[in-house]
Design a protein around this motif. Structure first.
Motif, short mmCIF file in Angstrom:
data_model
loop_
_atom_site.label_atom_id
_atom_site.label_comp_id
_atom_site.label_asym_id
_atom_site.label_seq_id
_atom_site.Cartn_x
_atom_site.Cartn_y
_atom_site.Cartn_z
N THR A 1 6.88 116.66 49.33
CA THR A 1 6.01 115.73 50.05
C THR A 1 5.87 116.18 51.50
O THR A 1 6.52 117.12 51.96
CB THR A 1 6.60 114.32 50.00
N LYS A 2 5.03 115.48 52.24
CA LYS A 2 4.82 115.81 53.66
C LYS A 2 6.11 115.69 54.46
O LYS A 2 6.31 116.38 55.45
CB LYS A 2 3.74 114.92 54.25
N SER A 3 6.99 114.81 54.02
CA SER A 3 8.26 114.63 54.73
C SER A 3 9.30 115.67 54.34
O SER A 3 10.42 115.65 54.85
CB SER A 3 8.80 113.22 54.46
N GLY A 4 8.93 116.54 53.38
CA GLY A 4 9.85 117.60 52.99
C GLY A 4 10.76 117.24 51.84
O GLY A 4 11.61 118.04 51.45
N THR A 5 10.62 116.05 51.28
CA THR A 5 11.47 115.65 50.15
C THR A 5 10.81 116.07 48.84
O THR A 5 9.63 116.41 48.79
CB THR A 5 11.68 114.12 50.14
N ALA A 6 11.62 116.02 47.77
CA ALA A 6 11.10 116.39 46.45
C ALA A 6 10.00 115.43 46.03
O ALA A 6 10.02 114.23 46.36
CB ALA A 6 12.23 116.39 45.44
N ASN A 7 9.03 115.94 45.30
CA ASN A 7 7.89 115.14 44.87
C ASN A 7 8.10 114.67 43.43
O ASN A 7 8.40 115.47 42.55
CB ASN A 7 6.61 115.97 44.97
N PHE A 8 7.94 113.38 43.22
CA PHE A 8 8.03 112.81 41.87
C PHE A 8 6.76 112.01 41.63
O PHE A 8 6.65 110.86 42.07
CB PHE A 8 9.28 111.94 41.73
N PRO A 9 5.78 112.62 40.94
CA PRO A 9 4.44 112.01 40.85
C PRO A 9 4.36 110.78 39.96
O PRO A 9 3.39 110.03 40.05
CB PRO A 9 3.59 113.15 40.27
N ILE A 10 5.37 110.54 39.10
CA ILE A 10 5.31 109.36 38.22
C ILE A 10 5.97 108.21 38.97
O ILE A 10 7.14 107.86 38.76
CB ILE A 10 6.01 109.63 36.88
N ALA A 11 5.21 107.61 39.86
CA ALA A 11 5.76 106.55 40.71
C ALA A 11 5.69 105.19 40.03
O ALA A 11 6.61 104.38 40.18
CB ALA A 11 5.01 106.50 42.04
N THR A 12 4.61 104.95 39.30
CA THR A 12 4.42 103.64 38.70
C THR A 12 4.19 103.79 37.19
O THR A 12 3.98 104.89 36.67
CB THR A 12 3.20 102.92 39.31
N GLU A 13 4.22 102.64 36.50
CA GLU A 13 3.93 102.68 35.06
C GLU A 13 2.50 103.12 34.81
O GLU A 13 2.20 103.77 33.81
CB GLU A 13 4.20 101.32 34.44
N ALA A 14 1.60 102.78 35.73
CA ALA A 14 0.21 103.24 35.60
C ALA A 14 0.13 104.77 35.67
O ALA A 14 -0.65 105.40 34.95
CB ALA A 14 -0.66 102.62 36.68
N ASP A 15 0.96 105.37 36.55
CA ASP A 15 1.01 106.84 36.61
C ASP A 15 1.50 107.42 35.29
O ASP A 15 1.00 108.44 34.82
CB ASP A 15 1.94 107.29 37.74
N LEU A 16 2.50 106.76 34.70
CA LEU A 16 3.03 107.20 33.41
C LEU A 16 1.94 107.15 32.35
O LEU A 16 1.77 108.09 31.56
CB LEU A 16 4.21 106.33 33.01
N ASP A 17 1.19 106.04 32.31
CA ASP A 17 0.12 105.89 31.33
C ASP A 17 -0.93 106.99 31.49
O ASP A 17 -1.38 107.60 30.51
CB ASP A 17 -0.53 104.52 31.45
N THR A 18 -1.31 107.23 32.73
CA THR A 18 -2.33 108.26 32.99
C THR A 18 -1.84 109.62 32.53
O THR A 18 -2.58 110.37 31.86
CB THR A 18 -2.67 108.31 34.49
N TYR A 19 -0.60 109.94 32.87
CA TYR A 19 -0.04 111.23 32.49
C TYR A 19 0.05 111.36 30.97
O TYR A 19 -0.37 112.38 30.39
CB TYR A 19 1.34 111.40 33.11
N ALA A 20 0.59 110.35 30.30
CA ALA A 20 0.77 110.41 28.85
C ALA A 20 -0.56 110.51 28.12
O ALA A 20 -0.70 111.25 27.13
CB ALA A 20 1.55 109.19 28.36
N LEU A 21 -1.55 109.77 28.59
CA LEU A 21 -2.87 109.84 27.96
C LEU A 21 -3.50 111.21 28.15
O LEU A 21 -4.21 111.71 27.26
CB LEU A 21 -3.78 108.75 28.53
N ARG A 22 -3.23 111.84 29.27
CA ARG A 22 -3.81 113.15 29.52
C ARG A 22 -3.15 114.25 28.70
O ARG A 22 -3.84 115.11 28.14
CB ARG A 22 -3.71 113.49 31.01
N VAL A 23 -1.83 114.25 28.62
CA VAL A 23 -1.15 115.36 27.94
C VAL A 23 -0.98 115.13 26.45
O VAL A 23 -0.77 116.09 25.70
CB VAL A 23 0.23 115.67 28.58
N ALA A 24 -1.05 113.88 25.99
CA ALA A 24 -0.84 113.60 24.56
C ALA A 24 -1.98 112.81 23.94
O ALA A 24 -2.38 113.09 22.81
CB ALA A 24 0.48 112.85 24.37
N GLY A 25 -2.50 111.83 24.67
CA GLY A 25 -3.63 111.06 24.14
C GLY A 25 -4.83 111.95 23.86
O GLY A 25 -5.54 111.77 22.87
N THR A 26 -5.04 112.94 24.74
CA THR A 26 -6.15 113.87 24.53
C THR A 26 -5.96 114.70 23.27
O THR A 26 -6.90 114.95 22.52
CB THR A 26 -6.27 114.82 25.73
#
Length: 623
Positions: free
Chosen positions: A417-442
């Motif tokens: 991230t901009k602050s130099g910490t590790a990035n974890f893009p799955i912040a919310t359940e909505a992020d999880l849904d988006t990711y799962a639909l993209r890599v598996a729902g498709t």
């Protein structure tokens, strides 16, 4: 009139036939029924004149008090039933044992040295063919000598004279498959019914149900059974198995080479099958075969559940689904194995360019050569055929784009991230849904598109709105399967510095835990974050979140599973197997907190093979 021969069937041939029928019924397809009927017909037609001659010349006989009485061409009706039941039993043993086999990968291009820079895959098949033909020709010559000499070698000579020409024909047409297929397809289906029928025949001879003229047999015995009878059952079962292998060889040619066979009927005619077998092996498309080999190996090594399920899909649909999985696996590996985030993003760019060129070639044929040149210049050799064989001409573009976006999300784990910490893009359940639909729902959506493409007549009754509902349910099911995948691989992902559990779930768990009462280490109590999961994926709180992820998976599964029953009948049961085989992983992880019912391989939970087969058989049994 007697009942001895009929009792042999009642006691010894009908029970295994019925047992095998019950076992195989959920696996059976229309093509399997065609194979069995085809082989039985050939068996009866080819054996009747030979058997009739043996009876009329009294090489073997049936006592009048051992048979019911009715005969046709002097052959008792019980004997005709033996032709049918033996062929049926042996066919079922073969069909059951060969069901997982992906036959197209056993097609071989005849050549003696490497070509086009590719390693030699096989042996010199022409010499193997000639060697087999020579051995069988010598056996045929020997059989003629025995028959001419008469006397004690007559029966053995008649057996060989009848069987060897058929074996020679089948060998000449399908020697590659006979040699190349696994033992479970070639040796086991011959040995199991042969050993059993040796036992049955020994009992029948001892009871006098039928008899062999002593002056026409050699006098040698194998475990108390005349050597001629042992040879007869071994050769007849070999004929049945080789006949089925030749059938599968022809179907593999028809299914694999689309340019030769645009349409595949449910029941290919004998002429079509013979023509397929007569296609010279030297004319096979080597790249097509090699691409399928690579695709099958990826499926088998990366997903045991989907590999098992793939064996239940018919014909060209199985081929296309295997190619689709191979493409998804290759695309994922290009991102995951990249040494730097920059290299991974370059792979994403190339994948998007590949999609661009793939869909341009459908409107501009001149782009076909450009697409191949681009793939060869941009991707490693072991990935090229997976891209070239993807059937983009009947796959929609949007799911492929979304799949690539999902893979791009994985790159963010390698960034800061901009602050130099590790990035974890799955912040919310909505992020999880988006990711799962993209890599598996498709991927689930693309699988359903392939089903509708290959079975348009079965799908034509469904309206566009109904199909869209099925596709939507497919995307939801893909989300469910991805949630199971995440639940299974928490520790593996942690080793890769990735956490797909939503950060807000971790925060919820931290708020719910009373540190002093639970006795949690002070270092862990400073915040249950993705970093904490990476440090200790065995933390008790992780297990609670695993169960939360599984609950989400099963909720989505319950919402979507009804749509499977709306699929064309040809794909309905196989798709159920694919889903249930993977969801079974989730079930064993849910049971007792995931402490029982599975094995761990390479850090991943896997369902034992016996349980996977039971789940598949049960899913198929539902029709």
């Amino acid at each position: 009139m007697g009942y001895d021969y009929a009792l042999v069937h009642l006691k010894y041939t009908l029970p295994p036939a019925l047992a095998l029928t019950l076992l195989f019924r959920p696996l059976a397809t229309k093509l399997d029924v065609y194979k069995i009927l085809f082989l039985i017909t050939i068996s009866v037609v080819s054996t009747t004149p030979w058997d009739s001659y043996l009876i009329r010349t009294r090489i073997w006989t049936y006592p009048p008090d051992a048979i019911l009485g009715p005969t046709f061409f002097d052959v008792p009706i019980e004997e005709y039933f033996f032709f049918v039941i033996q062929t049926y039993i042996t066919s079922l043993v073969y069909l059951i044992s060969s069901k997982p086999t992906f036959h197209p990968i056993y097609l071989q291009v005849e050549r003696s040295r490497p070509s086009h820079g590719r390693p030699e895959r096989g042996q010199n098949w022409r010499y193997i063919k000639l060697a087999g033909q020579l051995i069988l020709a010598l056996a045929l010559r020997y059989s003629i000598k025995l028959v001419r000499d008469g006397g004690h070698g007559t029966y053995m000579g008649m057996i060989l004279l009848w069987a060897v020409p058929f074996l020679l024909l089948l060998w000449s047409l399908s020697y590659q498959f006979i040699v190349g297929l696994p033992n479970s397809n070639t040796i086991i289906p011959v040995l199991i019914p042969t050993l059993y029928l040796w036992f049955v025949d020994t009992l029948a001879l001892q009871r006098g149900t039928w008899a062999i003229e002593s002056g026409t047999k050699l006098g040698y015995q194998l475990w108390g059974l005349d050597i001629e009878e042992a040879a007869f059952f071994f050769l007849t079962n070999t004929l049945v198995v080789w006949g089925l292998i030749a059938f599968d060889n022809a179907i593999a040619v028809i299914n694999t080479f689309f340019e030769l066979y645009r349409h595949v009927p449910t029941w290919p005619s004998p002429i079509m099958l013979v023509r397929a077998l007569l296609v010279p092996a030297a004319a096979y498309d080597e790249d097509q075969i090699l691409g399928l080999i690579q695709a099958a190996l990826r499926l088998q090594s990366k997903s045991r559940s989907f590999f098992l399920a793939s064996g239940t899909f018919p014909g060209r649909l199985r081929i296309d689904l295997t190619i689709l999985y191979s493409f998804c696996r290759v695309a994922d590996d290009l991102v995951d194995t990249a040494k730097t985030p920059e290299e991974a993003r370059e792979s994403i760019r190339k994948l998007n360019d590949f999609v661009d060129l793939s869909y341009q070639r459908m409107t501009r044929p001149a782009k076909i050569a450009a697409l191949q040149e681009f793939i060869e210049a941009s991707f490693p050799f072991n990935a090229q055929l997976a891209l070239l064989q993807l059937p983009t001409h009947y796959l929609p573009q949007a799911p492929l784009r979304d799949l690539i976006k999902g893979l791009e999300s994985d790159i963010k784990f390698s960034e800061t991230t901009k602050s130099g910490t590790a990035n974890f893009p799955i912040a919310t359940e909505a992020d999880l849904d988006t990711y799962a639909l993209r890599v598996a729902g498709t991927v689930a959506e693309l699988c359903l598109v392939l089903v509708f493409h290959h079975y348009p007549s079965s799908s034509s009754a469904a309206s566009a709105a109904a199909k869209e509902c099925i596709l939507k349910a497919g995307r939801t099911m893909g989300l469910a399967l991805q949630c199971v995948n995440i639940s299974r691989d928490i520790a593996v992902d942690a080793g890769l510095k990735r956490v797909y559990l939503p950060s807000e779930w971790l925060a919820d768990e931290e708020d719910a835990v009373e540190v002093e009462d639970k006795g949690i280490d002070k270092d862990k109590s400073k915040g249950f974050t993705p970093d904490a999961v990476i440090r200790d994926p065995a933390d008790a709180r992780v297990e609670k979140l695993r169960q939360r992820m599984l609950a989400k998976a099963f909720q989505a599964y319950e919402e979507a599973k009804g749509a499977i029953e709306e699929l064309p009948v040809e794909a309905r049961a196989p798709m159920r197997v694919a889903v249930e085989s993977y969801m079974e992983i989730g079930r064993v992880l849910r049971k007792d907190g995931g402490k029982k019912g599975y094995k761990v391989k390479a850090g991943r939970a896997t369902v034992p093979r016996g349980r996977r087969f039971w789940v598949a058989w049960r899913a198929l049994s539902r029709g």
